[in-house]
Design a protein around this motif. Sequence first.
Motif, short mmCIF file in Angstrom:
data_model
loop_
_atom_site.label_atom_id
_atom_site.label_comp_id
_atom_site.label_asym_id
_atom_site.label_seq_id
_atom_site.Cartn_x
_atom_site.Cartn_y
_atom_site.Cartn_z
N GLY A 1 0.79 -1.22 0.00
CA GLY A 1 0.00 0.00 0.00
C GLY A 1 0.83 1.27 0.00
O GLY A 1 2.03 1.27 0.23
N PRO B 1 -3.98 0.30 -3.67
CA PRO B 1 -4.06 -0.01 -2.23
C PRO B 1 -3.40 1.06 -1.38
O PRO B 1 -2.30 1.52 -1.68
N TRP C 1 -3.45 0.67 2.24
CA TRP C 1 -2.92 -0.11 3.35
C TRP C 1 -2.66 -1.53 2.90
O TRP C 1 -3.25 -1.99 1.92
#
Length: 162
Positions: free
Chosen positions: A106, A154, A156
């Motif tokens: 991420g 992403p 995280w």
Amino acid sequence: MNIKSQKDFFCGLMFMGVGVAFAWGATTYNVGEGARMGPGYFPLMLGILLAVIGMAVTFTALVIESADGAKIGKWAWKPLFFIIAGNVTFGILLAGLPSLKVPAMGLIVAIYALTFITSMAEAGWKFRTTFILATVLAIGSYLAFVIALKLQFPVWPAFITG
């Protein structure tokens, strides 16, 4: 011809090389024309402009005398290593590396890793300062790319978000 400024001469050559490579790479996209620009138009023009700037800098290095000849010093291997390692790590953590079974971690984790690794290039880096910088960059990147631009990637790691 006599080179009067080594730094400017090689900087100009680098600009020309990067500009030509950028312009050449842009030709693989549809360039279009001024009134109806394609996705390759801007990179092509930017590459041409960079090459022209490189020619001007190289010409200046051959014509204008500098104080000490602007000699090129030794290579700074340590900063070069950490800057390249930080960027490679950022790319791997942001998108993952499926061939080696490295999952995407991420944006936030990638920015923290990038900031900490590249900060080690500085002679007297401090953890606290680097942590504050990484936090500001992570928040700013989240606001700019995820909230404002609504880019889909992403933020995280998957094991946190599920």
